[in-house]
Each structure stands twice: as C-alpha cells, then as structure tokens.
Enzyme design. Sequence first.
Site, PDB file in Angstrom:
ATOM      1  N   HIS A  90       1.843   4.599  -2.866  1.00  0.00           N
ATOM      2  CA  HIS A  90       1.956   6.046  -2.649  1.00  0.00           C
ATOM      3  C   HIS A  90       3.374   6.536  -2.991  1.00  0.00           C
ATOM      4  O   HIS A  90       3.549   7.563  -3.655  1.00  0.00           O
ATOM      5  CB  HIS A  90       1.666   6.389  -1.187  1.00  0.00           C
ATOM      6  CG  HIS A  90       0.241   6.198  -0.774  1.00  0.00           C
ATOM      7  ND1 HIS A  90      -0.821   6.775  -1.446  1.00  0.00           N
ATOM      8  CD2 HIS A  90      -0.313   5.500   0.259  1.00  0.00           C
ATOM      9  CE1 HIS A  90      -1.958   6.445  -0.855  1.00  0.00           C
ATOM     10  NE2 HIS A  90      -1.676   5.670   0.181  1.00  0.00           N
ATOM     11  N   HIS A 147       0.833  -1.208   0.000  1.00  0.00           N
ATOM     12  CA  HIS A 147       0.000   0.000   0.000  1.00  0.00           C
ATOM     13  C   HIS A 147       0.867   1.257   0.000  1.00  0.00           C
ATOM     14  O   HIS A 147       0.675   2.163  -0.828  1.00  0.00           O
ATOM     15  CB  HIS A 147      -0.913  -0.029   1.227  1.00  0.00           C
ATOM     16  CG  HIS A 147      -1.967   1.030   1.220  1.00  0.00           C
ATOM     17  ND1 HIS A 147      -3.290   0.756   1.010  1.00  0.00           N
ATOM     18  CD2 HIS A 147      -1.896   2.373   1.403  1.00  0.00           C
ATOM     19  CE1 HIS A 147      -3.991   1.873   1.044  1.00  0.00           C
ATOM     20  NE2 HIS A 147      -3.162   2.870   1.300  1.00  0.00           N
ATOM     21  N   GLU A 148       1.814   1.317   0.931  1.00  0.00           N
ATOM     22  CA  GLU A 148       2.668   2.496   1.022  1.00  0.00           C
ATOM     23  C   GLU A 148       3.604   2.602  -0.171  1.00  0.00           C
ATOM     24  O   GLU A 148       3.955   3.709  -0.597  1.00  0.00           O
ATOM     25  CB  GLU A 148       3.464   2.462   2.327  1.00  0.00           C
ATOM     26  CG  GLU A 148       2.618   2.430   3.586  1.00  0.00           C
ATOM     27  CD  GLU A 148       1.615   3.568   3.665  1.00  0.00           C
ATOM     28  OE1 GLU A 148       1.865   4.628   3.057  1.00  0.00           O
ATOM     29  OE2 GLU A 148       0.576   3.389   4.314  1.00  0.00           O
TER      30      GLU A 148
END
Length: 494
Positions: free
Chosen positions: A57, A53-54
Amino acid sequence: MANRVRRASRVLTLAAGGGVLLADGSIGSMLLGGAFDYVVSAVVALGALIFIHELGHFLVAKGMGVGVERFSLGFGPRIFSFRRGETEYCVSIVPLGGYVKMMGEEATGEDAIHPPTDAPPMDPAKSFSTKPLWARALIVFAGPGMNLVLAAVIFSVVFAVVGVPVLEPTIGRVTADSSAAQAGLRARDQVVAIDGKPVEHWGEIEEAVTRANGRPLALTIVRDGARQDVTVTPRKVEAKTPFNEKTEAWSIGARPYLPPVVGEVRPGMPAAEAGLQPRDRVVALNGAPIETWDELAEMISTRANQTLTLRVERSGSRMDLTVTPRLEVERDALGNETPVGRIGIATATSQTFKRSDPLTAAARGVARTWDVTAITVLSIWKLATGTIPASNIGGPLQISMVAGQQAQQGLVSYAFFVALISVNLAILNLLPVPMLDGGHLLFFAIEAVLGRPLSLRKREIAQQIGLALLLLLMVFALFNDLTRLLPPVGKIFR
C-alpha cells in the site's frame, strides 16, 4: 474511511481468516512444551506478512503521488516511532495488524488519540480521495498483490538455493493387475530412461505418465545390475482430489520405493514403548515379509488394537518386538472420519534435493504460487457452499501450532509455511466483503458503473455489516481452536 477499513481488516484477517486452510491437527501438543517457541514463530511470520502487505500500500501510494502520514506496524500504544519527511513510522504493542494512513483520510482510532506529530501541512494534490479511480484501486490492490509477490519470491529462492526434495526413480509397491504388473515391473526396479530420455527422479516418471495420455511408454530399467527394456501403457484409474473427492488420473500402478526403515519414533506412542528405534529396518510383520514402507504402513493402519510382532534388523542383528497400534481417527478436508491404527513412526525417506537455475526457479515459483492461489480460492468456495465443513477454519492458536511445527522441521518448511499463509492473506483480503481490501475494490467497481461513489451512509452501513461478519468469523475460529485444544468443549455443543 478507507484507512479505517484497512486497519480493521489486518487484525481480523490474520486472527480469523489467515488459518482458513490450516484445518485439524492436535493443538494440545503445543501445551506439552515449546509453546513460547510456537508463539514466537507465529508472530515472526505474521509480522513479516503484515509488513509486506502494508509496504505494498505504502509504495504504490507514494508512486501515485499520495502522501502518507503514518506507517504503523501493530496497534495500540506505540513502542517507538520516528519521522522521515512527511511520514511517521511506528511500531505498536499489538502485533496482529498494521495500517497506512494516507493524506486526506479521516483520523480515527489510534490516529485520533495520537495524531502524527510535527506533520507538514497537507498538500491537496497528495490527497488519496482526489486521485483517479484506477489509482485508488491500484493502491488498495497493492497490499494483497505484495503478499502474492512475497509467496512467489519465497518459492523461487527455495527452488534455486535449496531445491525441492525428490525421490529416487526406483519402483516400490506394484498394484496387482495394473499396467506395471502386466509389464513385469517389480519392486526395486530402477527406471533409468523413458522413451530414451534419461530419468533422474520419480517426479519425472509421474510427469511422463501424465503427458503420455494413454500412449505406451518405453521404460529402460536396471534389475539386478542388468538393463532391460519394458513397455507399459498408462491407464485411467480412480483417484482423489486434495478435498478427497473422486476423480480420474493416469497411472501405471506403481509407487516409488521407500524402504521399511524407521526414521522417527514419537515419544509416548506404542512404537516407543515397544522399543523401536530410528534406523531400525522392519523385515517382517506377524511372519509376513515386508519389502516396502507402504506395505508396513497399510498393515499397521488396518490392525488397530491388535497385538503385532515386528521383526526388526538393528546393527546387523534381528529381534522381535511386540507392539499394539493405537486407534486414532483421521479427518479429511470434507470432515469424513476414518479409524486407523498408529504406532507413532515415520519413514527415513531417502530424498535428495534438486535445485533449479534462477530463471527456472522463478518460473516454478510463480507457477507454485498460482497453484496455491487456485486451491485457496477453491477451498474458500467449498467452505462457503458447505462442501467443506466450517470446522476446518483455524484461528490464531492453529496458526501458532503449525508455525511452531514448521519452524522445528527447518528453515525451508517454515519458509513454505510463510508463503502459504501469505497467499491465504492475499486471497482473503480480496474477498468482496466490506472492511477488507476486496470490499473497497467492490465499492470502486460500483463507483465506476454509477459514475459516482456510494453515499457515505450506505458505505458506513456496509462496513458495519462487514465488521460484524468478520468478528463472528474470528470468534468461530477461536471456538474451533478451543475444541481441538480441549475436545470436551466441542462435545458440549454437538
């Protein structure tokens, strides 16, 4: 402000929302042994999802020319950290979260206490806040997007490398007065072709019945070594959705053949106490012949607390065993309870695995991810509208329990679990709730309509409300976990 939101959402979504579809189950079994393994399985799964997920980003921010000051896995005191270029990479002690701090964002929480060390001077051109609206939206969406990509990759790899379990195309139980019964189909008939096209597994039969849309099908079967041609016409029959709601589906009234052979015997259950063993074949129940597993399961489930005599075949000899099914209550997704009899056995399913070529596996992986996404969205909607009871929401204990169970069943089951949770995490983060990625996208949409961002004060109020809602969700999920773990706790509040 955006960084502060993303950091909080990682913790709360994984702790409270990540198990929203993992409802019911006996968490108490986790206390009987293997609790440490369950926790490790959950931490590994959630750690991988946080990282992906990170990473979404991070990569898109870099691609959009935004500087990243810190990439952190976990919260709280740092275990270790190192710097590469403008970014400090950290691993912290609390594993249920992570964050990416971009240039131009206000330092809060851990960043304020332990600011990045030896950070180069900020380049205004790399500030997140100065980027176009579409670029900021893409950076925020990238986290959930990567979770969806991860799910598709997991499904695709499993389909290509291991394959999916399939059942032999052999007729099992035939419903009375069904199309299959009227066509003369019997248990043990093997379907080898439909409309002249060879059949390899049961799934192809179901697909042909659905595609026929009521058109007669020409089945070629093998019975007692001889080939026969049979014509069967599918009918629409009452069926149930995954949420136990009534619907209609095309059917011929036949189920796949599963032999009444015991594959697993649960310790402490009536079957184990009666002496049943794996590979035992049940040939009769109370004197009535048993041909399929479906017959055996149905007769046991409707005879709770009744003493039954099972005639089993073991190593070429037959013996009679006495067993009394235990009364248990099953709950469906809508919270409906049904009393059933259980003796604690599972079938020795004779499944084979069918692998797909890489391109087909990739297409099937994307399709499976879409299906899981659709049912996740529908489930959340039904939870929000009260169609599905809120008691179905599960928290960290439920996630740990299911993660441990899937890990014990093998790498493929565990991989599928990670893919399902990854989709859950993506969809929940996209909800238009302040403190989640979806909340930021909502703010960006408002900014696009108004031509200017909402005032800082309004955003702060919205985020405080969002934080309160997510905290309530987390507490409620933990409460649900405890009521499953300790049923008397739930009865106090009923």
